[in-house]
Write an enzyme that holds these catalytic residues in place. Structure first.
Site, short mmCIF file in Angstrom:
data_model
loop_
_atom_site.label_atom_id
_atom_site.label_comp_id
_atom_site.label_asym_id
_atom_site.label_seq_id
_atom_site.Cartn_x
_atom_site.Cartn_y
_atom_site.Cartn_z
N GLY A 22 0.92 -1.31 -0.08
CA GLY A 22 -0.07 0.17 0.19
C GLY A 22 0.74 1.23 -0.06
CG ASP A 53 -1.86 3.27 6.30
OD1 ASP A 53 -2.45 2.42 7.06
OD2 ASP A 53 -1.32 4.02 6.92
CG HIS A 120 -3.19 6.35 14.74
ND1 HIS A 120 -3.41 7.38 13.93
CD2 HIS A 120 -2.15 6.16 14.37
CE1 HIS A 120 -2.36 7.73 12.94
NE2 HIS A 120 -1.35 6.71 13.55
CB SER A 168 -2.12 0.94 14.42
OG SER A 168 -0.91 1.47 14.05
CB SER A 223 11.35 6.69 10.43
OG SER A 223 10.84 8.05 10.39
NE ARG A 278 11.90 8.94 -2.53
CZ ARG A 278 12.50 10.28 -2.67
NH1 ARG A 278 13.46 10.35 -3.41
NH2 ARG A 278 11.89 11.69 -2.25
#
Length: 323
Positions: A22, A53, A120, A168, A223, A278
């Site tokens: 995703g 997402d 979340h 999550s 990250s 990307r």
């Protein structure tokens, strides 16, 4: 993991199917112009992405929804082709606020339903207009029974507002509380957590697989190193010499190797990017397979680090447990 044309899909425990790759849509502090967000999502659909997402907290569900609706309108996709993940933010965890939090996303997206809606964080914050309530002492936490939150999510599923529900950033103990809840109607279909070659999540993955729960990896290639929650001295996944060597062997990018590594472990991935090159590159991971020896080389990378360190002062912070 099944094959659907050239795109891997994962079957979830409620029978629904999640595209294994995703596109993450988090853009911190307006770092991406609204028009660029719409452009990126539309391009991703053209490339072949069907899983997106998002989250109310990201503040760009209007743009994400606009892009998806435009590609539906021009006939590129149908709504049922799209798998959208939304998230219930921490200020909406009181059971009486769950549906309101969901409806905020539905309104922004202009969707009739959300494919997957997940908690979340297992970290209740005091409700109100401020999404990150704080005072001089830190975050303002709330006292909420997350089992009651889960029951409210089950009600939203029964109402047809969401097709699947999950979590999550839960550790195994927190996830186990839901699984062992008396009268549980629906199991979480997924647990979305940080996962990459420097945070392999072996034990959590084993726990999730044993309970027929899909592990979904955010930050799968490392990250964006946001200074608010990432130690800037931590090593960079995309600069790892072992990964670079494997990438050279396969004539691939390091990002593609990192993504393929997770996919071959049965993990869904949601790399984030608004760079068109990307976005396309990160989707080109279905036409090669890493040899067992290379999987083992990545398994044996000794570095272990977490990039997203949020809510670390919360008494039941999920990162306090081993996994």
């Amino acid at each position: 993991m099944a094959q659907n044309d050239t795109v891997m899909v994962l079957k979830m425990n409620d029978g629904s199917r999640m595209p294994a790759v995703g596109l993450g849509t988090f853009a911190p502090n307006g770092s991406v112009q609204k028009c660029d967000c719409v452009k990126a999502i539309k391009y991703a659909i053209e490339v072949g992405y069907r899983h997106f997402d998002g989250a109310f907290f990201y503040g760009n569900e209007n743009e994400v929804g606009e892009a998806i609706r435009e590609k539906i309108k021009d006939g590129t996709v149908k709504r049922e082709d799209i798998f959208y993940t939304g998230k219930l933010w921490c200020t909406y965890l009181r059971p009486e606020l769950v549906r309101k939090g969901l409806e905020e996303s539905l309104k922004s997206l202009q969707f009739d339903y959300i494919d997957l809606f997940i908690i979340h964080w297992p970290v209740p914050l005091q409700p109100g207009d401020d999404l990150y309530p704080k005072n001089e002492s830190g975050e303002l936490y709330d006292n909420v029974d997350l089992l009651a939150t889960w029951e409210a999510l089950e009600t939203c599923k029964d109402a047809g507002l969401v097709k699947s529900i999950g979590v999550s950033n839960f550790n195994a103990r927190q996830l186990g509380k839901i699984l062992n809840k008396p009268g549980l109607k629906y199991k979480p279909v997924c647990n979305q957590v940080e996962c990459h070659p420097y945070l392999k999540q072996e034990k959590l993955l084993e726990f999730c697989k044993s309970n027929d729960i899909v592990l979904v990896a955010y930050c799968p290639i490392g990250s964006s190193r946001h200074p608010n929650w990432t130690d800037q001295s931590t090593p960079v996944v995309l600069m790892d010499p072992q990964l670079s060597s494997i990438a050279e062997k396969y004539s691939r990018t390091v990002a593609q190797i990192a993504l393929r590594y997770l996919l071959q472990r049965g993990i869904a991935v949601i790399p984030k990017s608004f760079n068109l090159g990307r976005i396309k590159e990160n989707f080109q991971v279905f036409d090669f397979t890493l040899a067992e020896e290379d999987m083992n080389l990545i398994n044996n990378i000794p570095i272990k680090t977490r990039y997203i360190n949020m809510f670390t002062n919360y008494p039941d912070c999920p990162f306090l447990d081993e996994y």
